[in-house]
Design a protein around this motif. Structure first.
Motif, PDB file in Angstrom:
ATOM      1  N   PHE A  81     -47.172  30.139 -73.475  1.00 35.42           N
ATOM      2  CA  PHE A  81     -48.036  30.607 -74.544  1.00 35.42           C
ATOM      3  C   PHE A  81     -47.735  32.077 -74.780  1.00 35.42           C
ATOM      4  CE2 PHE A  81     -51.894  30.059 -77.009  1.00 35.42           C
ATOM      5  CZ  PHE A  81     -52.350  31.351 -77.154  1.00 35.42           C
ATOM      6  N   VAL A  82     -47.506  32.435 -76.040  1.00 28.84           N
ATOM      7  CA  VAL A  82     -47.162  33.811 -76.366  1.00 28.84           C
ATOM      8  C   VAL A  82     -47.766  34.177 -77.713  1.00 28.84           C
ATOM      9  CG1 VAL A  82     -44.980  33.188 -77.461  1.00 28.84           C
ATOM     10  CG2 VAL A  82     -45.248  35.453 -76.446  1.00 28.84           C
ATOM     11  N   GLN A  83     -48.051  35.437 -77.891  1.00 27.02           N
ATOM     12  CA  GLN A  83     -48.561  35.891 -79.179  1.00 27.02           C
ATOM     13  C   GLN A  83     -47.413  36.088 -80.170  1.00 27.02           C
ATOM     14  OE1 GLN A  83     -50.950  39.412 -78.348  1.00 27.02           O
ATOM     15  NE2 GLN A  83     -52.801  38.153 -78.244  1.00 27.02           N
ATOM     16  N   ALA A  84     -47.739  36.005 -81.432  1.00 30.85           N
ATOM     17  CA  ALA A  84     -46.732  36.222 -82.469  1.00 30.85           C
ATOM     18  C   ALA A  84     -46.054  37.577 -82.262  1.00 30.85           C
ATOM     19  CB  ALA A  84     -47.376  36.156 -83.842  1.00 30.85           C
ATOM     20  N   GLY A  85     -44.743  37.566 -82.443  1.00 31.71           N
ATOM     21  CA  GLY A  85     -43.962  38.773 -82.210  1.00 31.71           C
ATOM     22  C   GLY A  85     -43.401  38.875 -80.810  1.00 31.71           C
ATOM     23  N   GLY A  86     -43.870  38.016 -79.932  1.00 31.14           N
ATOM     24  CA  GLY A  86     -43.426  38.047 -78.548  1.00 31.14           C
ATOM     25  C   GLY A  86     -42.115  37.307 -78.340  1.00 31.14           C
ATOM     26  N   SER A  87     -41.708  37.226 -77.084  1.00 29.61           N
ATOM     27  CA  SER A  87     -40.438  36.614 -76.729  1.00 29.61           C
ATOM     28  C   SER A  87     -40.612  35.633 -75.580  1.00 29.61           C
ATOM     29  CB  SER A  87     -39.428  37.692 -76.299  1.00 29.61           C
ATOM     30  OG  SER A  87     -39.145  38.585 -77.338  1.00 29.61           O
ATOM     31  N   LEU A  88     -39.737  34.659 -75.558  1.00 32.26           N
ATOM     32  CA  LEU A  88     -39.631  33.730 -74.444  1.00 32.26           C
ATOM     33  C   LEU A  88     -38.158  33.402 -74.244  1.00 32.26           C
ATOM     34  CD1 LEU A  88     -42.473  31.094 -75.069  1.00 32.26           C
ATOM     35  CD2 LEU A  88     -42.361  32.730 -73.184  1.00 32.26           C
ATOM     36  N   SER A 106     -24.235  25.519 -64.713  1.00 29.29           N
ATOM     37  CA  SER A 106     -24.661  24.330 -65.478  1.00 29.29           C
ATOM     38  C   SER A 106     -26.006  24.576 -66.146  1.00 29.29           C
ATOM     39  CB  SER A 106     -24.735  23.104 -64.561  1.00 29.29           C
ATOM     40  OG  SER A 106     -23.461  22.772 -64.057  1.00 29.29           O
ATOM     41  N   THR A 107     -26.125  25.727 -66.763  1.00 23.42           N
ATOM     42  CA  THR A 107     -27.394  26.133 -67.345  1.00 23.42           C
ATOM     43  C   THR A 107     -27.211  26.596 -68.785  1.00 23.42           C
ATOM     44  OG1 THR A 107     -28.235  26.791 -65.168  1.00 23.42           O
ATOM     45  CG2 THR A 107     -29.383  27.662 -67.094  1.00 23.42           C
ATOM     46  N   LEU A 108     -28.139  26.187 -69.613  1.00 19.59           N
ATOM     47  CA  LEU A 108     -28.200  26.546 -71.020  1.00 19.59           C
ATOM     48  C   LEU A 108     -29.430  27.415 -71.230  1.00 19.59           C
ATOM     49  CD1 LEU A 108     -27.153  25.896 -73.991  1.00 19.59           C
ATOM     50  CD2 LEU A 108     -28.925  24.117 -73.988  1.00 19.59           C
ATOM     51  N   TYR A 109     -29.317  28.378 -72.139  1.00 19.95           N
ATOM     52  CA  TYR A 109     -30.436  29.285 -72.409  1.00 19.95           C
ATOM     53  C   TYR A 109     -30.743  29.331 -73.899  1.00 19.95           C
ATOM     54  CZ  TYR A 109     -29.023  30.998 -67.788  1.00 19.95           C
ATOM     55  OH  TYR A 109     -28.684  31.084 -66.469  1.00 19.95           O
ATOM     56  N   LEU A 110     -31.972  29.696 -74.194  1.00 19.55           N
ATOM     57  CA  LEU A 110     -32.361  30.012 -75.563  1.00 19.55           C
ATOM     58  C   LEU A 110     -33.292  31.211 -75.502  1.00 19.55           C
ATOM     59  CD1 LEU A 110     -32.049  29.093 -78.537  1.00 19.55           C
ATOM     60  CD2 LEU A 110     -34.266  27.932 -78.277  1.00 19.55           C
ATOM     61  N   GLN A 111     -32.794  32.348 -75.933  1.00 19.43           N
ATOM     62  CA  GLN A 111     -33.609  33.558 -76.009  1.00 19.43           C
ATOM     63  C   GLN A 111     -34.307  33.555 -77.357  1.00 19.43           C
ATOM     64  OE1 GLN A 111     -34.162  36.095 -73.693  1.00 19.43           O
ATOM     65  NE2 GLN A 111     -35.703  36.775 -75.188  1.00 19.43           N
ATOM     66  N   MET A 112     -35.614  33.598 -77.331  1.00 22.68           N
ATOM     67  CA  MET A 112     -36.395  33.522 -78.557  1.00 22.68           C
ATOM     68  C   MET A 112     -37.185  34.810 -78.714  1.00 22.68           C
ATOM     69  SD  MET A 112     -37.731  29.582 -78.362  1.00 22.68           S
ATOM     70  CE  MET A 112     -38.857  29.917 -77.027  1.00 22.68           C
ATOM     71  N   ASN A 113     -36.871  35.556 -79.755  1.00 25.83           N
ATOM     72  CA  ASN A 113     -37.540  36.822 -80.035  1.00 25.83           C
ATOM     73  C   ASN A 113     -38.314  36.723 -81.345  1.00 25.83           C
ATOM     74  OD1 ASN A 113     -36.285  37.952 -77.753  1.00 25.83           O
ATOM     75  ND2 ASN A 113     -34.527  38.621 -78.951  1.00 25.83           N
ATOM     76  N   SER A 114     -39.197  37.653 -81.557  1.00 23.05           N
ATOM     77  CA  SER A 114     -39.987  37.714 -82.800  1.00 23.05           C
ATOM     78  C   SER A 114     -40.591  36.351 -83.123  1.00 23.05           C
ATOM     79  CB  SER A 114     -39.110  38.194 -83.960  1.00 23.05           C
ATOM     80  OG  SER A 114     -38.553  39.458 -83.683  1.00 23.05           O
ATOM     81  N   LEU A 115     -41.202  35.759 -82.142  1.00 23.60           N
ATOM     82  CA  LEU A 115     -41.740  34.410 -82.310  1.00 23.60           C
ATOM     83  C   LEU A 115     -42.859  34.376 -83.336  1.00 23.60           C
ATOM     84  CD1 LEU A 115     -41.569  33.301 -78.601  1.00 23.60           C
ATOM     85  CD2 LEU A 115     -40.586  32.034 -80.526  1.00 23.60           C
ATOM     86  N   LYS A 116     -42.898  33.257 -84.047  1.00 26.83           N
ATOM     87  CA  LYS A 116     -43.881  33.047 -85.104  1.00 26.83           C
ATOM     88  C   LYS A 116     -44.712  31.802 -84.763  1.00 26.83           C
ATOM     89  CE  LYS A 116     -40.528  34.675 -88.549  1.00 26.83           C
ATOM     90  NZ  LYS A 116     -39.808  34.324 -89.802  1.00 26.83           N
ATOM     91  N   PRO A 117     -45.905  31.703 -85.311  1.00 27.63           N
ATOM     92  CA  PRO A 117     -46.710  30.506 -85.055  1.00 27.63           C
ATOM     93  C   PRO A 117     -45.977  29.215 -85.435  1.00 27.63           C
ATOM     94  CG  PRO A 117     -48.087  32.210 -85.982  1.00 27.63           C
ATOM     95  CD  PRO A 117     -46.675  32.727 -86.039  1.00 27.63           C
ATOM     96  N   GLY A 140     -38.541  18.166 -72.102  1.00 24.75           N
ATOM     97  CA  GLY A 140     -39.131  19.130 -73.021  1.00 24.75           C
ATOM     98  C   GLY A 140     -39.971  20.189 -72.327  1.00 24.75           C
ATOM     99  N   THR A 141     -40.095  21.326 -72.985  1.00 23.70           N
ATOM    100  CA  THR A 141     -40.971  22.401 -72.535  1.00 23.70           C
ATOM    101  C   THR A 141     -41.742  22.910 -73.753  1.00 23.70           C
ATOM    102  OG1 THR A 141     -41.067  24.494 -71.298  1.00 23.70           O
ATOM    103  CG2 THR A 141     -39.199  24.214 -72.784  1.00 23.70           C
ATOM    104  N   GLN A 142     -43.037  23.059 -73.583  1.00 19.58           N
ATOM    105  CA  GLN A 142     -43.899  23.418 -74.712  1.00 19.58           C
ATOM    106  C   GLN A 142     -43.877  24.930 -74.970  1.00 19.58           C
ATOM    107  OE1 GLN A 142     -45.727  21.409 -76.818  1.00 19.58           O
ATOM    108  NE2 GLN A 142     -46.278  23.274 -77.954  1.00 19.58           N
ATOM    109  N   VAL A 143     -43.723  25.270 -76.230  1.00 13.91           N
ATOM    110  CA  VAL A 143     -43.825  26.664 -76.673  1.00 13.91           C
ATOM    111  C   VAL A 143     -44.970  26.738 -77.669  1.00 13.91           C
ATOM    112  CG1 VAL A 143     -42.719  28.508 -77.962  1.00 13.91           C
ATOM    113  CG2 VAL A 143     -41.393  27.183 -76.304  1.00 13.91           C
ATOM    114  N   THR A 144     -45.925  27.601 -77.391  1.00 16.62           N
ATOM    115  CA  THR A 144     -47.064  27.787 -78.272  1.00 16.62           C
ATOM    116  C   THR A 144     -47.163  29.256 -78.645  1.00 16.62           C
ATOM    117  OG1 THR A 144     -48.239  25.953 -77.203  1.00 16.62           O
ATOM    118  CG2 THR A 144     -49.543  27.480 -78.554  1.00 16.62           C
ATOM    119  N   VAL A 145     -47.151  29.525 -79.936  1.00 11.48           N
ATOM    120  CA  VAL A 145     -47.210  30.901 -80.433  1.00 11.48           C
ATOM    121  C   VAL A 145     -48.503  31.075 -81.212  1.00 11.48           C
ATOM    122  CG1 VAL A 145     -46.028  32.687 -81.747  1.00 11.48           C
ATOM    123  CG2 VAL A 145     -44.699  30.891 -80.617  1.00 11.48           C
ATOM    124  N   SER A 146     -49.319  32.002 -80.779  1.00 12.05           N
ATOM    125  CA  SER A 146     -50.593  32.237 -81.451  1.00 12.05           C
ATOM    126  C   SER A 146     -50.439  33.340 -82.488  1.00 12.05           C
ATOM    127  CB  SER A 146     -51.663  32.620 -80.435  1.00 12.05           C
ATOM    128  OG  SER A 146     -51.361  33.880 -79.859  1.00 12.05           O
TER     129      SER A 146
END
Length: 125
Positions: free
Chosen positions: A11-18, A77-88, A118-124
């Motif tokens: 769970f992250v606020q808008a504008g945050g990163s995961l 054997s690892t894949l990544y996804l850097q997510m910045n400036s997250l939006k709802p 799956g992994t849940q991403v929630t952006v408030s």
């Protein structure tokens, strides 16, 4: 036995990163393209990003360009996804998947033969 396991959602606020991670075992990780997909409630699954076996990012959905970065470490054997400036609107279940070929083409869900839970991403807002 093939296992694909995602982690890093939350769970992250808008504008945050995961940073999402995906580890795969029981398959030739280094010989396959890997992709991230997502599915929000009531919506169809969509491809978010894909990276070739050699680490060349091949695809980003228009909605995530310039905000998300896909990468991989074949030695781990690892894949990544850097997510910045997250939006709802990024809120979704995110899935990691192994393509049946070394490249991302064709970029269709049925070309990916191993999927994680799956992994849940929630952006408030």
């Amino acid at each position: 036995r093939v296992q694909v396991v995602e982690s890093g959602g939350g769970f992250v606020q808008a504008g945050g990163s995961l940073r999402l991670s995906c580890t795969a075992s029981g398959l030739t990780f280094g010989a396959r393209a890997m992709g991230w997909f997502r599915q929000a409630p009531g919506k169809e699954r969509e491809a978010v990003s894909c990276i070739s076996w050699s680490g060349i990012p091949t695809y980003y959905a228009d909605s995530v360009k310039d905000r998300f970065t896909i990468s991989r470490d074949n030695a781990k054997s690892t894949l990544y996804l850097q997510m910045n400036s997250l939006k709802p609107e990024d809120t979704a279940m995110y899935y990691c998947a192994a393509h049946s070929h070394w490249g991302c083409s064709p970029l269709r869900g049925d070309e990916f033969d191993y999927w994680g839970q799956g992994t849940q991403v929630t952006v408030s807002s």
